[in-house]
Design an enzyme around this catalytic site. Sequence first.
Site, PDB file in Angstrom:
ATOM      1  N   GLU A 171       5.642   3.489   6.129  1.00  0.00           N
ATOM      2  CA  GLU A 171       5.791   4.936   5.946  1.00  0.00           C
ATOM      3  C   GLU A 171       6.227   5.184   4.507  1.00  0.00           C
ATOM      4  O   GLU A 171       7.244   4.657   4.058  1.00  0.00           O
ATOM      5  CB  GLU A 171       6.857   5.491   6.894  1.00  0.00           C
ATOM      6  CG  GLU A 171       6.495   5.408   8.356  1.00  0.00           C
ATOM      7  CD  GLU A 171       7.629   5.924   9.238  1.00  0.00           C
ATOM      8  OE1 GLU A 171       8.594   6.503   8.699  1.00  0.00           O
ATOM      9  OE2 GLU A 171       7.551   5.734  10.452  1.00  0.00           O
ATOM     10  N   ASP A 173      16.775  13.879   7.103  1.00  0.00           N
ATOM     11  CA  ASP A 173      17.223  12.614   6.533  1.00  0.00           C
ATOM     12  C   ASP A 173      18.739  12.517   6.431  1.00  0.00           C
ATOM     13  O   ASP A 173      19.417  13.492   6.106  1.00  0.00           O
ATOM     14  CB  ASP A 173      16.621  12.424   5.134  1.00  0.00           C
ATOM     15  CG  ASP A 173      15.110  12.307   5.179  1.00  0.00           C
ATOM     16  OD1 ASP A 173      14.609  11.706   6.145  1.00  0.00           O
ATOM     17  OD2 ASP A 173      14.434  12.812   4.266  1.00  0.00           O
TER      18      ASP A 173
END
Length: 249
Positions: free
Chosen positions: A43, A54
């Site tokens: 990824e 995140d």
Amino acid sequence: MVDFRKFYKENANVAYTVLGYPNLQTSEAFLQRLDQSPIDILELGVAYSDPIADGEIIADAAKIALDQGVDIHSVFELLARIKTKKALVFMVYYNLIFSYGLEKFVKKAKSLGICALIVPELSFEESDDLIKECERYNIALITLVSVTTPKERVKKLVKHAKGFIYLLASIGITGTKSVEEAILQDKVKEIRSFTNLPIFVGFGIQNNQDVKRMRKVADGVIVGTSIVKCFKQGNLDIIMKDIEEIFKK
């Protein structure tokens, strides 16, 4: 549409990296050596100024990349120089795709060998336009399912899913503690009742012990925060050894 099973044998080793962290030169050198690593699917995180999904480590890495001027154009330029047998997936926030232009972005990604997109903040209900472009260019838009997603919604989400199912193994942002194994096993079983696609578990998987445990639960294991940590010191040989350690059998 790409069959992700062709990229791995028993279980998929899926890693996440932030392009441009600690710098673009290290990212490029790493990608040039990707085929020598145990990673099956990579990824590629595209740095964004408001990374809501995140945790602190990945958000900090994205900020360092952005501070050096890394943007979608420099990311595309970098990927144009890369050849790999491994599967490449973009992890990218929708605003970046939208600003670039949906069709233009998907077409460009396809031309650079990207197999799929993961768009963390895009809801299923708002994804029609992007799905249309992904189908046109034969790129999978990855479906994300959480352990807390109700069964009826799981059925709805995975009905038209492509590529693989990304099962979020922790609740909240990346880098947090994984939920109980038994809960995950039940969720994997539930998802399997609705789709034949491979199921990869991510979020909260931090070390080789976690990886080995999750291999028994799902078709693949996604490691993000711990991989990003490997890049902090910038020495590529050490990065490669650390990644080997995380994914060892």
